[in-house]
Enzyme design. Structure first.
Site, PDB file in Angstrom:
ATOM      1  N   LYS A 157     121.231  -9.648  64.357  1.00 56.40           N
ATOM      2  CA  LYS A 157     121.864 -10.387  65.459  1.00 56.40           C
ATOM      3  C   LYS A 157     120.734 -10.857  66.383  1.00 56.40           C
ATOM      4  CE  LYS A 157     125.762  -9.815  68.639  1.00 56.40           C
ATOM      5  NZ  LYS A 157     126.423 -11.090  68.413  1.00 56.40           N
TER       6      LYS A 157
HETATM    7  C1  LIG Z   1     127.829 -14.696  64.090  1.00 54.98           C
HETATM    8  C2  LIG Z   1     128.754 -13.547  64.351  1.00 54.98           C
HETATM    9  N1  LIG Z   1     129.545 -13.095  63.359  1.00 54.98           N
HETATM   10  C3  LIG Z   1     130.387 -12.072  63.549  1.00 54.98           C
HETATM   11  C4  LIG Z   1     130.480 -11.422  64.761  1.00 54.98           C
HETATM   12  C5  LIG Z   1     131.416 -10.264  64.940  1.00 54.98           C
HETATM   13  O1  LIG Z   1     130.705  -9.074  65.112  1.00 54.98           O
HETATM   14  P1  LIG Z   1     131.281  -7.864  65.969  1.00 54.98           P
HETATM   15  O2  LIG Z   1     132.642  -7.570  65.439  1.00 54.98           O
HETATM   16  O3  LIG Z   1     130.336  -6.759  65.717  1.00 54.98           O
HETATM   17  O4  LIG Z   1     131.310  -8.299  67.379  1.00 54.98           O
HETATM   18  C6  LIG Z   1     129.686 -11.865  65.823  1.00 54.98           C
HETATM   19  C7  LIG Z   1     129.756 -11.220  67.134  1.00 54.98           C
HETATM   20  O5  LIG Z   1     128.937 -10.411  67.465  1.00 54.98           O
HETATM   21  C8  LIG Z   1     128.793 -12.933  65.611  1.00 54.98           C
HETATM   22  O6  LIG Z   1     128.026 -13.384  66.608  1.00 54.98           O
END
Ligand SMILES: Cc1ncc(COP(=O)(O)O)c(C=O)c1O
Length: 310
Positions: A157
């Site tokens: 991330k």
């Molecule tokens: C690109 C992306 N995909 C998926 C998610 C979903 O992840 P999470 O459920 O850990 O927030 C996020 C959010 O953080 C994201 O930025």
């Protein structure tokens, strides 16, 4: 945006307006940061952070993939998160830890730049609106493909990687939709600009596998478990674009958006064009888990300790 009184920056609690960095911060120029999006929810026992340890584990993993060591231990970051929520007096809030390459040599080699850290909290409504959670949102398939591991690291991330999501989001908004669905480099359905995607057809739930170019969402993981515990068959497999439009139901999961149904894709109504019964059932069960009303999922909640009055 609602502000808070205090932000934690490189080991100190500072006033919101004093949380500043130098303009030659490496991450501002080259995107060399990693972050998390976390939420704390109001429960009967006070604010509770949803799956904090999982988020901190992912922060550490994201950081490692970009050759950075976390400058504070995960236990320290956990305690800071608790203290920040307590000192800002929030019952529920969004939590944003960021770890980045700071001010130092300019140029593409970041390895001599210090690794810095901050955590901010603020009150933030669901990203696609309460209305979106209730009635569903309209999305388009983006002309931008999701980043692939040929050139970046989908499982990290990382700040710079979000230019991909930013372009997809702007495109969707400018063309009159609320969200974008990105395909991967092979043309399979990948995810939203900041959410994972689930498709329901004939009572079976599908989602792209962890090995796809998705961010392995913590809400995704939680909804997979919830759906299976509710007795649904849930299959992780590649999904063709047409499966979105031909689905009975589609929903998105993410910390910012929470669980938001999709009611239209590329101007085609999904199912009846309103959130369907399986989506609603999972959404309700998830909401109970987030707010401490489901004993079965109590371990997902990290209660913020009440400060002692001594
Ligand atoms: C690109 C992306 N995909 C998926 C998610 C979903 O992840 P999470 O459920 O850990 O927030 C996020 C959010 O953080 C994201 O930025």
């Amino acid at each position: 945006m609602n502000t808070a009184d205090l932000i934690w920056l490189n080991g100190e609690f500072v006033a919101w307006e004093d949380a500043k960095v130098h303009v030659l911060t490496h991450a501002m120029h080259y995107g060399t940061g990693v972050f998390e999006g976390i939420r704390a929810y109001e429960t009967e026992r006070g604010p509770a952070v949803f799956r904090l340890q999982d988020h901190l584990d992912r922060l550490e993993a994201s950081s490692k993939l970009y050759y950075m060591d976390l400058p504070y231990s995960k236990e320290q970051l956990r305690e800071v998160t608790h203290e920040l929520i307590g000192r800002n007096g929030f019952k529920s809030c969004y939590i944003r830890p960021l770890v980045w390459r700071g001010y130092g040599p300019m140029g593409l080699n970041p390895l001599e730049n210090p690794v810095e850290a901050m955590i901010a909290v603020w009150e933030w409504a669901p990203y696609l609106g309460e209305e979106g959670k209730r009635d569903g949102v309209r999305a388009r398939v983006s002309s931008y493909r999701r980043i692939s591991s040929d050139s970046l690291i989908p499982h990290s991330k990382a700040s710079g990687q979000y230019l991909n999501s930013v372009l997809a989001k702007i495109e969707s908004l400018k063309s009159g939709y609320q969200e974008a669905i990105l395909l991967d480099d092979k043309g399979h359905v990948c995810e939203g600009s900041g959410e994972n995607v689930f498709v329901i057809k004939d009572g079976v739930i599908y989602t792209p596998p962890q090995t796809a170019a998705i961010l392995d969402g913590i809400n995704r993981k939680s909804c997979i478990q919830l759906a299976r515990d509710l007795g649904y068959e849930l299959i992780e497999r590649d999904l063709a674009r047409a499966e979105l439009a031909l689905a009975d139901e589609v929903f998105l999961t993410g910390t910012a958006a929470e669980l938001t149904p999709l009611r239209e894709i590329d101007d085609i109504p999904i199912g009846e064009g309103i959130p369907g019964p399986i989506t609603r059932q999972i959404q309700d069960a998830f909401d109970d888990a987030l707010h401490g009303r489901a004993a079965q999922y109590a371990e997902w909640l990290d209660l913020v300790p009440v400060p002692s009055r001594t």
